[in-house]
Design a protein around this motif. Structure first.
Motif, PDB file in Angstrom:
ATOM      1  N   ARG A  95     -30.202 -38.895  64.515  1.00  0.00           N
ATOM      2  CA  ARG A  95     -31.359 -39.781  64.416  1.00  0.00           C
ATOM      3  C   ARG A  95     -32.622 -39.033  64.816  1.00  0.00           C
ATOM      4  O   ARG A  95     -32.600 -38.150  65.673  1.00  0.00           O
ATOM      5  CB  ARG A  95     -31.169 -40.995  65.322  1.00  0.00           C
ATOM      6  CG  ARG A  95     -30.049 -41.900  64.863  1.00  0.00           C
ATOM      7  CD  ARG A  95     -29.870 -43.105  65.760  1.00  0.00           C
ATOM      8  NE  ARG A  95     -31.039 -43.980  65.787  1.00  0.00           N
ATOM      9  CZ  ARG A  95     -31.003 -45.262  66.120  1.00  0.00           C
ATOM     10  NH1 ARG A  95     -29.839 -45.817  66.443  1.00  0.00           N
ATOM     11  NH2 ARG A  95     -32.091 -45.998  66.151  1.00  0.00           N
ATOM     12  N   ASP A 137     -21.018 -48.716  69.139  1.00  0.00           N
ATOM     13  CA  ASP A 137     -21.782 -47.764  69.935  1.00  0.00           C
ATOM     14  C   ASP A 137     -21.725 -48.255  71.375  1.00  0.00           C
ATOM     15  O   ASP A 137     -21.007 -49.218  71.669  1.00  0.00           O
ATOM     16  CB  ASP A 137     -23.215 -47.602  69.419  1.00  0.00           C
ATOM     17  CG  ASP A 137     -24.039 -48.884  69.504  1.00  0.00           C
ATOM     18  OD1 ASP A 137     -23.514 -49.907  70.011  1.00  0.00           O
ATOM     19  OD2 ASP A 137     -25.198 -48.882  69.057  1.00  0.00           O
ATOM     20  N   ASP A 159     -22.216 -42.823  73.449  1.00  0.00           N
ATOM     21  CA  ASP A 159     -21.987 -42.980  72.012  1.00  0.00           C
ATOM     22  C   ASP A 159     -21.048 -41.884  71.513  1.00  0.00           C
ATOM     23  O   ASP A 159     -21.286 -40.688  71.764  1.00  0.00           O
ATOM     24  CB  ASP A 159     -23.310 -42.878  71.236  1.00  0.00           C
ATOM     25  CG  ASP A 159     -24.219 -44.080  71.438  1.00  0.00           C
ATOM     26  OD1 ASP A 159     -23.688 -45.185  71.647  1.00  0.00           O
ATOM     27  OD2 ASP A 159     -25.460 -43.909  71.371  1.00  0.00           O
ATOM     28  N   ARG A 163     -22.106 -41.843  66.109  1.00  0.00           N
ATOM     29  CA  ARG A 163     -22.446 -43.248  66.327  1.00  0.00           C
ATOM     30  C   ARG A 163     -23.669 -43.334  67.231  1.00  0.00           C
ATOM     31  O   ARG A 163     -23.912 -42.451  68.043  1.00  0.00           O
ATOM     32  CB  ARG A 163     -21.294 -44.010  66.982  1.00  0.00           C
ATOM     33  CG  ARG A 163     -20.158 -44.417  66.038  1.00  0.00           C
ATOM     34  CD  ARG A 163     -19.214 -43.322  65.812  1.00  0.00           C
ATOM     35  NE  ARG A 163     -17.943 -43.801  65.250  1.00  0.00           N
ATOM     36  CZ  ARG A 163     -17.032 -43.010  64.739  1.00  0.00           C
ATOM     37  NH1 ARG A 163     -17.213 -41.700  64.707  1.00  0.00           N
ATOM     38  NH2 ARG A 163     -15.905 -43.499  64.260  1.00  0.00           N
ATOM     39  N   GLY A 164     -24.398 -44.443  67.118  1.00  0.00           N
ATOM     40  CA  GLY A 164     -25.560 -44.631  67.974  1.00  0.00           C
ATOM     41  C   GLY A 164     -26.531 -43.479  67.849  1.00  0.00           C
ATOM     42  O   GLY A 164     -26.957 -43.110  66.756  1.00  0.00           O
ATOM     43  N   TYR A 279     -25.461 -54.554  63.860  1.00  0.00           N
ATOM     44  CA  TYR A 279     -24.818 -53.683  62.874  1.00  0.00           C
ATOM     45  C   TYR A 279     -25.717 -53.471  61.660  1.00  0.00           C
ATOM     46  O   TYR A 279     -25.751 -52.377  61.086  1.00  0.00           O
ATOM     47  CB  TYR A 279     -23.466 -54.268  62.457  1.00  0.00           C
ATOM     48  CG  TYR A 279     -22.324 -53.830  63.345  1.00  0.00           C
ATOM     49  CD1 TYR A 279     -22.395 -53.978  64.727  1.00  0.00           C
ATOM     50  CD2 TYR A 279     -21.173 -53.271  62.811  1.00  0.00           C
ATOM     51  CE1 TYR A 279     -21.366 -53.576  65.550  1.00  0.00           C
ATOM     52  CE2 TYR A 279     -20.126 -52.863  63.625  1.00  0.00           C
ATOM     53  CZ  TYR A 279     -20.229 -53.018  64.992  1.00  0.00           C
ATOM     54  OH  TYR A 279     -19.217 -52.607  65.797  1.00  0.00           O
ATOM     55  N   ARG A 282     -28.128 -50.878  62.620  1.00  0.00           N
ATOM     56  CA  ARG A 282     -27.503 -49.558  62.744  1.00  0.00           C
ATOM     57  C   ARG A 282     -27.282 -48.915  61.380  1.00  0.00           C
ATOM     58  O   ARG A 282     -27.444 -47.703  61.222  1.00  0.00           O
ATOM     59  CB  ARG A 282     -26.173 -49.683  63.502  1.00  0.00           C
ATOM     60  CG  ARG A 282     -26.351 -50.067  64.959  1.00  0.00           C
ATOM     61  CD  ARG A 282     -25.015 -50.095  65.681  1.00  0.00           C
ATOM     62  NE  ARG A 282     -24.373 -48.799  65.572  1.00  0.00           N
ATOM     63  CZ  ARG A 282     -23.058 -48.636  65.517  1.00  0.00           C
ATOM     64  NH1 ARG A 282     -22.256 -49.683  65.525  1.00  0.00           N
ATOM     65  NH2 ARG A 282     -22.538 -47.425  65.439  1.00  0.00           N
ATOM     66  N   GLU A 285     -30.527 -47.439  60.428  1.00  0.00           N
ATOM     67  CA  GLU A 285     -31.149 -46.448  61.312  1.00  0.00           C
ATOM     68  C   GLU A 285     -30.286 -45.231  61.618  1.00  0.00           C
ATOM     69  O   GLU A 285     -30.817 -44.198  62.047  1.00  0.00           O
ATOM     70  CB  GLU A 285     -31.535 -47.124  62.638  1.00  0.00           C
ATOM     71  CG  GLU A 285     -32.593 -48.211  62.481  1.00  0.00           C
ATOM     72  CD  GLU A 285     -32.804 -48.994  63.765  1.00  0.00           C
ATOM     73  OE1 GLU A 285     -32.063 -48.734  64.751  1.00  0.00           O
ATOM     74  OE2 GLU A 285     -33.690 -49.874  63.781  1.00  0.00           O
ATOM     75  N   GLU A 286     -28.972 -45.315  61.443  1.00  0.00           N
ATOM     76  CA  GLU A 286     -28.088 -44.216  61.835  1.00  0.00           C
ATOM     77  C   GLU A 286     -27.648 -43.425  60.606  1.00  0.00           C
ATOM     78  O   GLU A 286     -26.762 -43.855  59.862  1.00  0.00           O
ATOM     79  CB  GLU A 286     -26.856 -44.755  62.576  1.00  0.00           C
ATOM     80  CG  GLU A 286     -27.192 -45.446  63.888  1.00  0.00           C
ATOM     81  CD  GLU A 286     -25.962 -45.990  64.601  1.00  0.00           C
ATOM     82  OE1 GLU A 286     -24.858 -45.475  64.342  1.00  0.00           O
ATOM     83  OE2 GLU A 286     -26.114 -46.926  65.405  1.00  0.00           O
ATOM     84  N   LEU A 289     -23.757 -42.519  60.316  1.00  0.00           N
ATOM     85  CA  LEU A 289     -22.754 -43.546  60.580  1.00  0.00           C
ATOM     86  C   LEU A 289     -21.677 -43.587  59.501  1.00  0.00           C
ATOM     87  O   LEU A 289     -20.480 -43.516  59.793  1.00  0.00           O
ATOM     88  CB  LEU A 289     -23.418 -44.916  60.725  1.00  0.00           C
ATOM     89  CG  LEU A 289     -22.465 -46.078  61.037  1.00  0.00           C
ATOM     90  CD1 LEU A 289     -21.726 -45.838  62.339  1.00  0.00           C
ATOM     91  CD2 LEU A 289     -23.233 -47.399  61.095  1.00  0.00           C
TER      92      LEU A 289
END
Length: 377
Positions: A95, A137, A159, A163-164, A279, A282, A285-286, A289
């Motif tokens: 990220r 996460d 995390d 993840r996260g 979720y 996420r 933004e991830e 993932l």
């Protein structure tokens, strides 16, 4: 062969069989071997190099379709080509923004996001480490970790790889990778020993960690752990050849929300709606993932950790294993656990499914806190 791989394979291990299950026949064993061979062959076709294999698949699919004599072969070749064309980016991914809470630390397995939950008074100097599950996460386990903290323990959450806010370096997401991340994090934070609590995938990670680093484990608590047997539906969605490729590449948000609904007993619960919104954020933004979930689905031994459970039976440390009685992801295997880990305390939460550690956090936390109280006594 694909259907055989999806429906016949159950990851047979004699140590993991329930007492009332029949011994496998020669036909069953052969079917399992053929299923594993098909899974390996299809995964190898998807993971081949890039340019020339794609050209070869395209030409083969076009030639087969043009003859009109092998429509199924043309469909399979075209589908494999489709999956290859929508593959995830290669190389490191992370990220670009920074976490609002917690810290980042560079580890050999990648930059890792972690957070301490500090107790006002401590029952023990040995910290508790809580490891989240497959698609979660550290926020997923924060309610459970907070209750453990309130009981007088210093709690570490982090995390998992990809993840996260934790980075993903593009390596295969094997159990070894996750165990290495945990070992590196403990060493970097100068933690010699810890009470380990693992939820779902985290349960598989911590019990394998205990197998290789028993001297660093003060106690083990596994909540709805993977490692012994998946439900058939879960196996199809995460382990069958090509199925997770399509789900996590094309329908990531749908797949996560579908799985979440399947793992909660009451979707009217406000905590469920909060998790759904988390979720959705996420997924947006991830960047790593989807790729991390796919790699984990391919390479994590979800049904092959029987030796680690058996090793926990030889570990002279307190062990707690808990499930929801309605878990349809990793069905309750209390009988197997009692055979492999005779000294383990087994807790079954009535009315709970797989997300027992979130939906029934009160019951889960009481079991874990009681376990920790006995461990430090």
């Amino acid at each position: 062969m694909l259907c055989l791989a999806i429906f016949a394979h159950r990851g047979f291990d004699p140590a993991n069989m329930a007492d009332d299950e029949p011994a496998p026949t020669t036909i069953t064993t052969t079917a399992n071997a053929l299923a594993q061979a098909a899974e390996f062959a299809l995964a190898s076709l998807v993971n081949l190099g890039w340019t020339w294999p794609n050209i070869a698949f395209a030409l083969a699919a076009a030639a087969t379709a043009a003859t009109g004599r092998f429509p199924r072969s043309a469909t399979i070749l075209g589908f494999i080509l489709f999956v290859r064309l929508i593959r995830f980016p290669e190389g490191p991914m992370s990220r670009s923004d920074q976490p609002a809470t917690g810290e980042m630390i560079d580890l050999p397995t990648g930059a890792t996001h972690y957070e301490w939950l500090e107790a006002t008074t401590l029952l023990s100097e040995v910290p508790v480490v809580v490891v989240h599950g497959f698609s979660g996460d550290l926020n997923d386990v924060r309610p459970l970790a907070a209750r453990i903290r309130d009981a007088g323990h210093r709690v570490l959450v982090y995390d998992l790889v990809g993840r996260g806010y934790s980075a993903c370096r593009g390596e295969r997401h094997t159990c070894r990778l996750f165990v290495s991340q945990l070992s590196e994090l403990l060493s970097a934070l100068q933690i010699q020993r810890a009470h380990l609590v693992g939820n779902s995938l985290g349960g598989g990670i911590v019990i394998e960690f205990a197998r290789y680093f028993p001297q660093r484990v003060e106690s083990l608590a596994l909540v709805a752990p993977v490692g012994l047997r998946l439900a058939k539906r879960t196996y199809v969605l995460t382990r069958a050849p090509l199925v997770p490729d399509v789900l996590f590449r094309c329908f990531l948000q749908f797949s996560l929300l579908f799985g979440l609904e399947y793992e909660w007993a009451d979707v009217r619960n406000p905590k469920y709606r909060t998790m759904v919104q988390a979720y959705k954020r996420r997924v947006a933004e991830e960047p790593a993932l989807g790729r991390s979930l796919l790699s984990t689905a391919r390479h994590f031994p979800f049904e092959q950790l029987g030796p680690a459970f058996a090793a926990a039976g030889d570990l002279l440390r307190p062990v707690l294993v808990g499930w929801g009685d309605g878990d349809r992801t990793c069905p309750c295997q209390a009988r197997d656990v009692r055979r492999l880990v005779p000294r383990a305390d087994v807790v079954v939460v009535r009315g709970a499914r797989h997300c027992v550690y979130t939906e029934f956090v009160g019951e889960s936390a009481r079991a874990v806190v009681d376990h920790l109280r006995r461990a430090v006594a």
